[in-house]
Design a protein around this motif. Sequence first.
Motif, PDB file in Angstrom:
ATOM      1  N   THR A   1      34.765  34.355  35.932  1.00  0.00           N
ATOM      2  CA  THR A   1      35.348  35.277  34.950  1.00  0.00           C
ATOM      3  C   THR A   1      35.801  36.554  35.636  1.00  0.00           C
ATOM      4  N   SER A   2      35.002  37.064  36.544  1.00  0.00           N
ATOM      5  CA  SER A   2      35.361  38.271  37.293  1.00  0.00           C
ATOM      6  C   SER A   2      36.626  38.043  38.118  1.00  0.00           C
ATOM      7  N   ILE A   3      36.698  36.906  38.786  1.00  0.00           N
ATOM      8  CA  ILE A   3      37.884  36.563  39.577  1.00  0.00           C
ATOM      9  C   ILE A   3      39.101  36.467  38.659  1.00  0.00           C
ATOM     10  N   ALA A   4      38.932  35.792  37.518  1.00  0.00           N
ATOM     11  CA  ALA A   4      40.051  35.609  36.587  1.00  0.00           C
ATOM     12  C   ALA A   4      40.536  36.945  36.032  1.00  0.00           C
ATOM     13  N   LYS A   5      39.628  37.844  35.757  1.00  0.00           N
ATOM     14  CA  LYS A   5      40.034  39.166  35.255  1.00  0.00           C
ATOM     15  C   LYS A   5      40.849  39.918  36.305  1.00  0.00           C
ATOM     16  N   ARG A   6      40.434  39.830  37.567  1.00  0.00           N
ATOM     17  CA  ARG A   6      41.210  40.480  38.639  1.00  0.00           C
ATOM     18  C   ARG A   6      42.593  39.862  38.764  1.00  0.00           C
ATOM     19  N   LEU A   7      42.655  38.534  38.691  1.00  0.00           N
ATOM     20  CA  LEU A   7      43.937  37.845  38.807  1.00  0.00           C
ATOM     21  C   LEU A   7      44.845  38.168  37.617  1.00  0.00           C
TER      22      LEU A   7
ATOM     23  N   LEU B   1      37.152  25.931  35.483  1.00  0.00           N
ATOM     24  CA  LEU B   1      37.531  26.653  36.703  1.00  0.00           C
ATOM     25  C   LEU B   1      36.286  27.013  37.508  1.00  0.00           C
ATOM     26  N   ALA B   2      35.266  27.496  36.826  1.00  0.00           N
ATOM     27  CA  ALA B   2      34.015  27.836  37.513  1.00  0.00           C
ATOM     28  C   ALA B   2      33.443  26.607  38.214  1.00  0.00           C
ATOM     29  N   GLY B   3      33.458  25.474  37.529  1.00  0.00           N
ATOM     30  CA  GLY B   3      32.960  24.232  38.126  1.00  0.00           C
ATOM     31  C   GLY B   3      33.754  23.821  39.354  1.00  0.00           C
ATOM     32  N   GLU B   4      35.077  23.930  39.277  1.00  0.00           N
ATOM     33  CA  GLU B   4      35.925  23.570  40.414  1.00  0.00           C
ATOM     34  C   GLU B   4      35.724  24.516  41.596  1.00  0.00           C
ATOM     35  N   LEU B   5      35.449  25.786  41.292  1.00  0.00           N
ATOM     36  CA  LEU B   5      35.223  26.757  42.369  1.00  0.00           C
ATOM     37  C   LEU B   5      33.801  26.686  42.907  1.00  0.00           C
ATOM     38  N   GLY B   6      32.920  25.999  42.190  1.00  0.00           N
ATOM     39  CA  GLY B   6      31.514  25.940  42.597  1.00  0.00           C
ATOM     40  C   GLY B   6      30.853  27.293  42.448  1.00  0.00           C
ATOM     41  N   ALA B   7      31.246  28.028  41.414  1.00  0.00           N
ATOM     42  CA  ALA B   7      30.742  29.383  41.206  1.00  0.00           C
ATOM     43  C   ALA B   7      30.188  29.500  39.788  1.00  0.00           C
TER      44      ALA B   7
ATOM     45  N   GLU C   1      46.031  39.433  52.973  1.00  0.00           N
ATOM     46  CA  GLU C   1      46.260  40.852  52.742  1.00  0.00           C
ATOM     47  C   GLU C   1      46.559  41.130  51.277  1.00  0.00           C
ATOM     48  N   GLN C   2      47.031  40.111  50.551  1.00  0.00           N
ATOM     49  CA  GLN C   2      47.367  40.267  49.144  1.00  0.00           C
ATOM     50  C   GLN C   2      46.190  39.988  48.221  1.00  0.00           C
ATOM     51  N   MET C   3      45.268  39.141  48.660  1.00  0.00           N
ATOM     52  CA  MET C   3      44.185  38.716  47.771  1.00  0.00           C
ATOM     53  C   MET C   3      42.984  38.235  48.579  1.00  0.00           C
ATOM     54  N   SER C   4      41.864  38.147  47.892  1.00  0.00           N
ATOM     55  CA  SER C   4      40.658  37.624  48.536  1.00  0.00           C
ATOM     56  C   SER C   4      40.751  36.102  48.618  1.00  0.00           C
ATOM     57  N   ARG C   5      39.908  35.521  49.425  1.00  0.00           N
ATOM     58  CA  ARG C   5      39.882  34.061  49.552  1.00  0.00           C
ATOM     59  C   ARG C   5      39.484  33.408  48.238  1.00  0.00           C
ATOM     60  N   SER C   6      38.573  34.039  47.511  1.00  0.00           N
ATOM     61  CA  SER C   6      38.154  33.495  46.211  1.00  0.00           C
ATOM     62  C   SER C   6      39.321  33.486  45.230  1.00  0.00           C
TER      63      SER C   6
END
Length: 158
Positions: free
Chosen positions: A63-69, A51-57, A27-32
Amino acid sequence: MDQLIELLFKQGLRPLSVFPDATALEEQMSRSELSALMVLQFHGEMAMSELAGELGAPLSTATSIAKRLQKKGWIARKPSDTDQRSILVALTDEGKQLADKGKATLSDMFDRIQDALTPEEIAQFVQLMIKVGKALQQPPTGRPAGAEQKPRSIQIED
């Protein structure tokens, strides 16, 4: 168990999605976002490309995920001291607390698994998880990694 948790996330698997106790986190965040927080918890400060390599993305997705975080105050982003083109990311105190909650939820899930299995079954389970993880890292059968399929020739009759 930490290696198993990391393996699950590295393979893009979302073990929390099948665990009802994870609802509060979802409820607080997406799974990604949760995956990114937990990867940073395991590895500490890292470059966006790592980070992208570890996430397989792709880097753009990470970068989009990191900006949201960062906007939520859960990670800090800064230029690398050694390479100004590289951006480093690390958990903030609030991000560490959320990652700890995710890890605690996973630990509880694995405790339940350990309670349900014998020591021999646990050993088999871990071996199978590692085998599955390695299989998922391999290219599809019959094609080497990065190999493109050749176009087929189709004869057309007049």
